[in-house]
Design a protein around this motif. Structure first.
Motif, PDB file in Angstrom:
ATOM      1  N   CYS A 405      30.356  76.816  72.007  1.00 44.20           N
ATOM      2  CA  CYS A 405      31.140  76.066  72.986  1.00 44.20           C
ATOM      3  C   CYS A 405      32.626  76.397  72.855  1.00 44.20           C
ATOM      4  O   CYS A 405      33.168  76.374  71.751  1.00 44.20           O
ATOM      5  CB  CYS A 405      30.909  74.576  72.788  1.00 44.20           C
ATOM      6  SG  CYS A 405      31.972  73.559  73.816  1.00 44.20           S
ATOM      7  N   ASP A 407      35.035  74.669  73.529  1.00 48.93           N
ATOM      8  CA  ASP A 407      35.809  73.494  73.165  1.00 48.93           C
ATOM      9  C   ASP A 407      35.540  73.061  71.725  1.00 48.93           C
ATOM     10  O   ASP A 407      36.450  72.960  70.912  1.00 48.93           O
ATOM     11  CB  ASP A 407      35.479  72.358  74.144  1.00 48.93           C
ATOM     12  CG  ASP A 407      36.215  71.081  73.807  1.00 48.93           C
ATOM     13  OD1 ASP A 407      37.067  71.107  72.906  1.00 48.93           O
ATOM     14  OD2 ASP A 407      35.931  70.055  74.440  1.00 48.93           O
ATOM     15  N   CYS A 408      34.260  72.866  71.372  1.00 49.27           N
ATOM     16  CA  CYS A 408      33.958  72.287  70.066  1.00 49.27           C
ATOM     17  C   CYS A 408      33.249  73.276  69.136  1.00 49.27           C
ATOM     18  O   CYS A 408      32.908  72.930  68.017  1.00 49.27           O
ATOM     19  CB  CYS A 408      33.103  71.040  70.235  1.00 49.27           C
ATOM     20  SG  CYS A 408      31.446  71.417  70.817  1.00 49.27           S
ATOM     21  N   CYS A 423      26.288  72.868  76.000  1.00 52.42           N
ATOM     22  CA  CYS A 423      26.802  72.482  74.694  1.00 52.42           C
ATOM     23  C   CYS A 423      26.101  71.174  74.341  1.00 52.42           C
ATOM     24  O   CYS A 423      26.266  70.182  75.035  1.00 52.42           O
ATOM     25  CB  CYS A 423      28.313  72.275  74.751  1.00 52.42           C
ATOM     26  SG  CYS A 423      28.915  71.380  73.306  1.00 52.42           S
ATOM     27  N   CYS A 429      32.090  66.637  71.688  1.00 53.61           N
ATOM     28  CA  CYS A 429      32.767  67.680  72.452  1.00 53.61           C
ATOM     29  C   CYS A 429      33.794  67.005  73.363  1.00 53.61           C
ATOM     30  O   CYS A 429      33.437  66.291  74.290  1.00 53.61           O
ATOM     31  CB  CYS A 429      31.730  68.456  73.259  1.00 53.61           C
ATOM     32  SG  CYS A 429      32.378  69.858  74.129  1.00 53.61           S
ATOM     33  N   GLN A 432      33.570  67.104  77.180  1.00 51.45           N
ATOM     34  CA  GLN A 432      32.447  66.311  77.697  1.00 51.45           C
ATOM     35  C   GLN A 432      32.741  64.821  77.627  1.00 51.45           C
ATOM     36  O   GLN A 432      32.459  64.086  78.566  1.00 51.45           O
ATOM     37  CB  GLN A 432      31.181  66.592  76.881  1.00 51.45           C
ATOM     38  CG  GLN A 432      30.586  67.949  77.141  1.00 51.45           C
ATOM     39  CD  GLN A 432      29.232  68.084  76.440  1.00 51.45           C
ATOM     40  OE1 GLN A 432      28.312  67.322  76.678  1.00 51.45           O
ATOM     41  NE2 GLN A 432      29.118  69.065  75.567  1.00 51.45           N
TER      42      GLN A 432
HETATM   43 ZN    ZN Z   1      31.240  71.500  73.139  1.00 46.55          ZN
END
Ligand code: ZN
Ligand code: AMP
Length: 665
Positions: A405, A407-408, A423, A429, A432
Motif C-alpha cells: 500500500c 500509504d501504510c 489494502c 491505513c 482509508q
Molecule cells: Zn494501506
C-alpha cells in the motif's frame, strides 16, 4: 366547463411542462428547484385525490417507478437505418456526384448535423402525445422502453398543435459529460468502479428494469429525424427547426449548407470545436435537405443513400510514461495512475492517464520510460491505448505492479475474480480511515452539518478521531483550540452530530461504508431486514436471495460483519442513539406479496397508481409494465383498456380489483 380542480390541474401541468422545457431543453431555469417541487407536490396531491383526472403524460409521471423485467420486442413501423461512413473530402465529393446523378440535377442543399454518440431511439407521437419509445434494435424490431424514456425531462410528453400530430421522431439518448462525471464521482464515493464512457452508460440506462433509477440519471435526448406522412414541410432543416419550436431538443449546431464546400467548412470547424461541446460527438452527418429528393434518392438495405456520416479522426498523441503511482480509496481499493511527460492533446495539457487495474497494465504491457499512445475518448481523463514498441529501449522490463500500500505499506491482496487490488489494513491505513469518516459525514450519508472533509483531516491529525464512532465523543472544548475553529464552529459540529441521531436507518447503513453497499442497496437491505441485527445475522444464502443483491454484495456484507472491529463500531453507534431499525411510520411494510408479480392498469379510488405500485413493492411484490406468463395478478381499475382484459384472460392471469388487493394485505 372545467371545474376548479380540473382547471388547477391543467394549469399546474402546463406550468411544470414549461419549466421543464426551459430548464432541460433551453438550459435556462425559470423557477427554483424548491418552487418547482412545491408545484409538483401540489399537482401530485390533486391527482392522487382525483384519480379520474389521471394522465399518463402528466409531469408527475416523470419520476418513474415502473419495473420492467423483460422489455417487449416490437416491430418498427418504419425501418431504422444505420449510416454509411466517409473519411475524406474525396469520399464526400464522390457521394455528391452519385446522388446528383440519381436525380439528374446540378446542385443540392444539405443539412449538416453533428453525429451524437449515444443510443438511438424512435419516439412515436399520436394526437400530439408521446405513446411509445423504442430502441433501434436490429432496425426492424426494437425494445419498448417507454416507461424509462418518459423519465427524461427534455423529451416532451405532449406538444402543441402547431407542428404535426402523428409522427415518429428519432434521436440519440446521450449522457452529457457533466452528468456523466457527476455519476462517476458518486460511484467512486460508493466504492464502486466508475463507468468507462458516456455512450455505453447511456445505452445501458435504457435497459434498466427500474424506471425510477433511470429518472435519477442525467440523460438527455438530441433529435435528428422526423418520419411523417404529412407534406406540410418541404425540407429536413425546416422540419427540425419546427420540431425545436414545439419543445424537442434539436441542437442549435445544425446548419443549412448550399454547397459541399460549405459542408467541408462545417466539418473543419467542428473537428476543432467538438472538444468544447457538452456532449460527445464522433463525426458529422450530412443529409440531402429537400424531403422530396430524399425520397427519390432512397435507401440501400442498411442505410439512406441521401445521408452520409463523416467520421472525425480520434485525437491521439504519443508521450513518455514517467512512472505509475497508486491511489487508495476509502474502501481500500487501489487505482493505478500513469504519470506522463506533459503533452498537448485535444486542446488541453495531459499529464496523467487512468490505468484501471493490474490486468490492463499487463494486457498493454506498459513499461516505465515507454513511449505510449494516448487517446482522448469520452472520458475526461485520457487513456493509454498502446505502446510504440519501436521506441522501447533494450533495458526495459515489464512493470511490476505495486505489492504494498502506498500509504501504510501493508501487503496488498487481490481476491479471485476481483479486478482490483486492496489494502487490507482497514483500521490502520490513514487514507482509508479518513476516507471512511469523510464518507460517513457526507450529505448523502449522515449529512452532518458543520463538518467538512477538511475538518475530518484536522480532527484526525489532532488525534481526536480514529474512526467514525469517535465523532460522537467529541466535546466543544476539544475542538475550539484547533486551527480555524472557534466557539461557534465547535457548537455547530456538536449540534450537527446530535441532529444526525435522527437520520433514518437506510442512510446510517449507507454511512457505515460497507463495500458495494451504495444508497440503493442500503434501501433494499433495510426494507428486507428491518433492523441491523437481522442483517448481521443473515447468512450468505439468505442475503443472495434478496432482490437485487448478488453474490458479490452478499460476500462483502458478510465479510464486514465478520470483523469484530466493525461490530464494535456498530454497537457503539447504537449506544450513542443512531437509528438502526426501520422507523415507525414505515412499518406498514411486509413480505405478504413476496414472489408475486402485479400489473396495475386503470384508475383507482383509494390509491394513485404510484401509491399502489409503492404499496406492492413495500410488501415484497413486484410491478411489471406489461402482462406476461409471469404475471400473477392484474389489478384492474376504472378505464382499463379492453385489450388488457382479453390478454389477461387468455394468459389465465387473475384479475382483481382494488378492494381485493387491499384484502391480500
Ligand atoms: Zn494501506
Ligand atoms: P452507425 O450506428 O454508425 O451506423 O450510425 C448510425 C446511427 O447514428 C443512427 O442510428 C443514429 O443513432 C446515430 N446518429 C447520431 N447522430 C445522428 C444524426 N445527426 N443523424 C442521424 N443519425 C445520427
Amino acid at each position: 366547463m372545467l371545474n376548479i380542480i380540473q382547471q388547477r390541474i391543467n394549469q399546474l401541468r402546463k406550468e411544470l411542462n414549461e419549466h421543464n422545457h426551459n430548464y432541460y431543453v433551453l438550459d435556462n431555469a425559470t423557477i427554483s428547484d424548491y418552487e418547482f417541487d412545491i408545484k409538483l407536490t401540489e399537482l401530485q396531491k390533486l391527482e392522487d385525490e382525483n384519480p379520474k383526472y389521471f394522465d399518463e403524460n402528466s409531469p408527475t409521471q416523470r419520476v418513474g417507478g415502473e419495473i420492467t423485467k423483460n422489455f417487449e420486442n416490437v416491430t418498427h413501423q418504419n425501418q431504422m437505418y444505420s449510416l454509411s461512413n466517409s473519411y475524406s473530402k474525396e469520399d464526400l465529393l464522390d457521394w455528391e456526384k452519385r446522388i446528383l446523378k440519381i436525380i439528374g440535377i446540378e446542385k443540392l442543399d444539405f443539412t449538416c448535423e453533428l453525429k451524437y454518440d449515444g443510443a438511438s431511439i424512435n419516439l412515436t407521437y399520436k394526437n400530439n402525445k408521446l405513446v411509445t419509445a423504442v430502441t433501434r434494435g436490429d432496425g426492424f424490431k426494437g425494445d419498448n422502453v417507454t416507461s424509462n424514456i418518459k423519465t427524461i425531462k427534455s423529451i416532451p410528453l405532449q406538444i402543441e398543435d402547431s407542428f404535426l400530430s402523428n409522427f415518429e421522431i428519432r434521436g440519440e439518448i446521450i449522457l452529457p459529460f457533466d452528468g456523466f462525471n457527476k455519476m462517476n464521482a458518486e460511484r467512486i464515493e460508493n466504492g464502486e468502479e466508475p463507468y468507462r464512457n458516456p455512450r455505453n452508460t447511456a445505452s445501458g440506462s435504457l435497459k434498466l428494469q427500474d424506471s425510477a433509477e433511470v429518472a435519477k440519471r442525467p440523460l438527455d435526448c438530441l433529435l435528428y429525424h422526423v418520419v411523417t406522412e404529412s407534406t406540410k414541410y418541404e425540407t429536413h432543416f425546416e422540419i427540425l427547426e419546427n420540431a425545436r419550436n414545439v419543445g424537442f431538443k434539436v441542437p442549435t449546431e445544425i446548419k443549412l449548407c448550399n454547397t459541399i464546400s460549405e459542408v467541408l467548412d462545417f466539418i473543419n470547424l467542428w473537428d476543432k470545436k467538438r472538444h468544447h461541446l457538452s456532449y460527445e460527438t464522433d463525426g458529422v452527418v450530412i443529409k440531402v435537405n429537400n424531403l422530396h429528393y430524399q425520397n427519390e434518392i432512397g435507401y440501400t438495405a442498411k442505410a439512406p443513400r441521401w445521408a452520409i456520416a463523416y467520421k472525425f479522426k480520434t485525437e491521439q498523441t504519443t508521450t513518455k510514461l514517467n512512472n505509475v503511482s497508486y491511489q487508495v480509496g476509502r474502501t481500500g481499493a487501489i487505482t493505478p495512475v500513469a504519470n506522463l511527460e506533459p503533452v498537448e492533446l485535444a486542446g488541453t495539457i495531459v499529464k496523467r492517464a487512468s490505468l484501471h487495474n493490474a490486468d490492463q497494465i499487463e494486457k498493454l504491457d506498459i513499461r516505465i520510460n515507454d513511449t505510449v499512445f494516448v487517446e482522448k475518448g469520452g472520458e475526461i481523463i485520457p487513456k493509454i491505448i498502446g505502446v510504440n514498441l519501436e521506441k522501447r529501449t533494450s533495458d526495459s522490463a515489464p512493470l511490476k505492479y505495486a505489492t504494498n500500500c502506498p500509504d501504510c505499506n501493508t501487503e496488498l491482496v487481490r481476491t479471485e475474480g476481483d479486478a482490483k487490488h486492496y489494502c487490507p489494513n482497514e483500521f490502520g491505513c490513514k487514507t482509508q480511515i479518513i476516507g471512511r469518516i469523510q464518507h460517513f459525514i457526507s450529505r448523502k450519508a449522515m449529512d452532518i452539518d458543520g463538518i467538512g472533509t477538511e475538518t475530518v483531516e484536522l480532527l484526525f491529525t489532532n488525534n481526536l478521531l480514529t474512526n467514525y464512532s469517535d465523532l460522537y465523543d467529541l466535546k466543544a472544548e476539544q475542538i475550539i483550540p484547533l486551527e480555524r475553529m472557534a466557539e461557534k464552529s465547535a457548537k455547530n459540529i456538536i449540534l450537527g452530530l446530535e441532529a444526525s441521531k435522527q437520520i433514518p436507518f437506510e442512510k446510517v447503513l449507507f454511512a457505515i461504508g460497507i463495500r458495494f453497499v451504495g444508497e440503493t442497496v442500503a434501501k433494499k437491505l433495510v426494507k428486507h431486514y428491518k433492523n441491523i441485527d437481522n442483517l448481521i445475522n443473515a447468512s450468505f444464502e439468505e442475503l443472495k436471495n434478496v432482490d437485487e443483491i448478488g453474490e458479490r454484495i452478499a460476500a462483502s456484507i458478510l465479510n464486514f460483519f465478520s470483523n469484530s472491529s466493525n461490530i464494535r463500531l456498530v454497537d457503539k453507534l447504537k449506544q450513542v442513539g443512531l437509528q438502526f431499525k426501520i422507523s415507525e411510520e414505515n412499518t406498514n411494510i411486509s413480505d405478504k406479496l413476496k414472489n408475486l408479480t402485479f400489473v396495475v392498469s386503470g384508475v383507482f379510488e383509494k390509491f394513485s397508481r404510484n401509491e399502489l405500485k409503492k404499496t406492492i413493492e413495500d410488501n415484497g411484490g413486484k410491478n411489471s409494465g406489461s402482462l406476461s406468463k409471469k404475471t400473477n395478478y392484474l389489478i384492474a381499475g376504472d378505464k382499463m383498456g379492453p385489450a388488457k382484459k382479453v390478454k389477461a384472460e387468455t394468459l389465465g392471469i387473475q384479475i382483481i380489483n382494488e378492494e381485493e388487493f387491499i384484502k391480500m394485505l
